[in-house]
Design a protein around this motif. Structure first.
Motif: not given
Length: 171
Positions: A60-87
């Motif tokens: 998920p962390e690697h996929a998050a970098q693809a959501v905001l492509p570009g040189p500045r996206s790697h500057l975001l310090n992302l943390r996993h805060v939730a997982v949502h499951e729906v059947q």
């Protein structure tokens, strides 16, 4: 004319139509801006949190970098805060919510690019987003904001919100 003799077979219990297909896994970004705003993707009037898919073998962390492509996206310090499951009817839908550990500035938001070129990233007040968001998005966003504030990871499933993942099958 032949007639049936004997007793009718007992009715089978209602079988759930679960997981006929592989799960759909996505990632959603919760990006606080200042003290009271969120960065959202505005797709021709449809506002949403920036989101994307998680491919097979991708974190998920690697996929998050693809959501905001570009040189500045790697500057975001992302943390996993939730997982949502729906059947869903035939498959499970899993959304990982990652949040920026520190609030962004308005200038940072406008410098980022969204994966969909039709959408524009902008900052709006958190309460305005929650007012306009669908109920399920509102609940997921509130749980993620609380997890970000408390330093935990929320696990959301239909009828369940908690700090630990629930055990057993989904209801």
């Amino acid at each position: 004319m032949p007639t049936a003799t004997g007793t009718a077979p007992a009715p089978r219990p209602h079988a759930l139509h679960e997981n006929w297909k592989p799960p759909v896994v996505g990632v959603c970004l919760l990006l606080p801006v200042g003290s009271d705003c969120l960065a959202i993707a505005d797709l021709e009037g449809l506002i949403m949190l920036p989101a994307g898919t998680v491919d097979d073998g991708q974190t998920p962390e690697h996929a998050a970098q693809a959501v905001l492509p570009g040189p500045r996206s790697h500057l975001l310090n992302l943390r996993h805060v939730a997982v949502h499951e729906v059947q869903a009817r035939r498959r499970k839908v899993i959304t990982h919510i990652l949040a920026a550990a520190t609030a962004m500035t308005y200038d940072t938001v406008t410098a980022l690019q969204y994966r969909d070129p039709r959408a524009v990233l902008r900052a709006i007040p958190t309460l305005q987003f929650l007012d306009q968001a669908p109920l399920s998005t509102r609940a997921r966003t509130l749980a993620a904001l609380q997890a970000l504030a408390t330093g935990t990871t929320a696990h959301l499933r239909t009828g369940f919100v908690g700090a630990q993942p629930p055990s057993g099958p989904m209801p």
